[in-house]
Design a protein around this motif. Structure first.
Motif, PDB file in Angstrom:
ATOM      1  N   ASN A   1      34.285  40.338  36.499  1.00 19.96           N
ATOM      2  CA  ASN A   1      34.629  41.224  37.369  1.00 19.96           C
ATOM      3  C   ASN A   1      33.653  41.464  38.732  1.00 19.96           C
ATOM      4  OD1 ASN A   1      36.917  43.572  37.452  1.00 19.96           O
ATOM      5  ND2 ASN A   1      35.006  44.580  38.352  1.00 19.96           N
TER       6      ASN A   1
ATOM      7  N   GLY B   1      38.315  36.726  38.236  1.00 18.47           N
ATOM      8  CA  GLY B   1      38.320  36.490  39.621  1.00 18.47           C
ATOM      9  C   GLY B   1      39.691  35.302  39.869  1.00 18.47           C
TER      10      GLY B   1
ATOM     11  N   SER C   1      34.056  38.244  41.009  1.00 21.68           N
ATOM     12  CA  SER C   1      35.602  38.125  41.145  1.00 21.68           C
ATOM     13  C   SER C   1      36.031  37.908  43.026  1.00 21.68           C
ATOM     14  CB  SER C   1      36.556  38.923  40.615  1.00 21.68           C
ATOM     15  OG  SER C   1      36.495  40.332  41.337  1.00 21.68           O
TER      16      SER C   1
END
Length: 421
Positions: free
Chosen positions: A309, A335, A312
């Motif tokens: 995260n 991502g 990403s």
């Protein structure tokens, strides 16, 4: 032999014996709380703060329309002013540049002429990159305006220096018209949004904010399905993962589009991509927990949240992150899922093959671990269970001088393997 309530000592033949492990366990827990946890928290904060604090263009693919002198000067100026920021690609006309933007080959393009600059951008691809291109276009225009003004000033000075005394009365008129000449030298900037973001989400905040909840929800689904006692058979767990992710994705889509209007195009495909994104995360979490036990939950959460995260690029763009981080983020479900969702919603699935392959790979690996993980962990579990299954001696207690013969009353139906069948 029986343990007291505090588990620090036990009674052996009427005597209270201190548990020698309690002191070591206490010190170990203190070390974890005082050293290990602060290190983990520090690394987690750095994983989120470091990319956010180093956001800058790095080889952002950008188009240049035409090969004339104005376009060449623009490329040279950007290369000197922002080295390594852009990866320039030439297009013969604006139509070709627009097509490249819609196909996700470039984030935008500059069409430079003598007295105007047209910035072709795609806010749906990345609002931050679109704003960056607009700012860069304005900078190019200001620089070109100054250069033209200097050239006109030099031309006037040369004219004034060579004119005859009979034409001296024209100097006043020339100076009076200087302001008009300067205004005519100004280079105008026009920004055209080729692929705009949803009108209800003009800054793309709703879209980027949905990535983190997707990651958390996927981990929760995987953890619940793996630890649920009622889902004894692997095929039941796989079926539950599929259904739960599809229903959860539908709920997310109803909120994001039905309530907030942030996903306005390709409704069925967008819902399918949301489902696949959730499934890739939940299947991975369930598979790791299946293989490693409860420790797998922490490992999958750290991988997906603090690495996937944070790297990403959903709030900006992968090309805006530090080198190396962009590749790591796009190889993880958060991502790849964010990029795939953006491509599906706004660009009709252009350039989504790589992101789709990443999600499918993680999903297949996770579901395989859920289905066949018990084959990997069965042998160590059976060995451990068989070591003390029926009447073997427990290790001698410190200071007792003899081993205790304690027979374990094991029932076959109570030791059922939750992954068999």
């Amino acid at each position: 032999m029986r343990f007291k309530k505090n588990d620090h000592s036990f009674l052996l033949e009427g005597r209270a014996v201190r548990n020698p492990l309690s002191g070591h366990q206490a010190w170990r827990e203190v070390a974890i709380a005082a050293i290990a946890l602060p290190i983990v928290i520090t690394l987690a904060v750095m994983a989120f703060a470091w990319p956010a604090g180093r956001i800058s263009p790095r080889d952002v693919p950008v188009g240049i329309v035409g090969t004339g002198p104005a376009s060449q000067h623009a490329v040279e100026g950007l290369t000197r002013g922002k080295p390594g920021a852009f990866d320039f690609r030439l297009y013969p006309d604006q139509q070709a540049a627009r097509s490249a933007i819609r196909n996700r080959d470039v984030y935008g393009a500059f069409a430079v002429s003598g007295h105007s600059i047209t910035v072709l951008k795609a806010t749906a691809a990345s609002p931050s990159v679109a704003q960056l291109l607009t700012d860069v276009g304005q900078q190019l225009a200001d620089k070109a305006t100054r250069q033209i003004a200097q050239q006109q000033k030099a031309a006037r000075q040369n004219t004034d220096g060579t004119q005859s005394p009979a034409k001296a009365h024209r100097q006043a008129a020339t100076k009076h018209g200087a302001a008009g000449a300067d205004s005519s030298a100004r280079v105008l900037v026009t920004a055209v949004d080729v692929v705009p973001v949803a009108t209800e989400d003009p800054r793309g905040v709703v879209f980027s904010s949905s990535v983190f909840p997707l990651t958390i929800c996927g981990i929760l689904i995987g953890a619940f399905v793996t630890m649920a006692r009622g889902l004894a058979r692997p095929r039941h767990r796989v079926l539950t993962l599929l259904v739960a992710c599809a229903v959860a994705a539908l709920g997310i889509y109803l909120v994001a589009q039905g309530f907030l209007g942030a996903l306005p195009h390709n409704h069925v495909a967008t819902w399918a991509m949301l489902s696949l994104d959730l499934l890739s995360i939940s299947a991975t979490a369930a598979g790791v927990v299946r293989l490693l036990g409860p420790a797998g939950l922490g490992l999958s959460a750290a991988l997906m949240v603090f690495v996937g995260n944070a790297f990403s690029g959903a709030t900006s763009a992968p090309e805006m992150l530090p080198k190396g981080v962009d590749y790591v983020g796009q190889w993880l479900p958060p991502g790849a899922g964010a990029s795939l969702l953006r491509d599906t919603t706004y660009f009709d699935g252009a350039a989504d093959a790589g992101h789709l392959a990443v999600l499918v790979l993680w999903t297949v690996c996770g579901l395989t671990a859920v289905m066949f993980g018990h084959w990997v962990i069965r042998e160590p579990r059976d060995t451990k269970a068989g070591a003390t299954a029926s009447g073997e001696l427990l290790p001698a207690l410190p200071g007792s001088g003899a081993a205790l013969s304690v027979r374990r009353h094991a029932h076959a139906h109570a030791r059922r393997h939750d992954g068999d069948g």
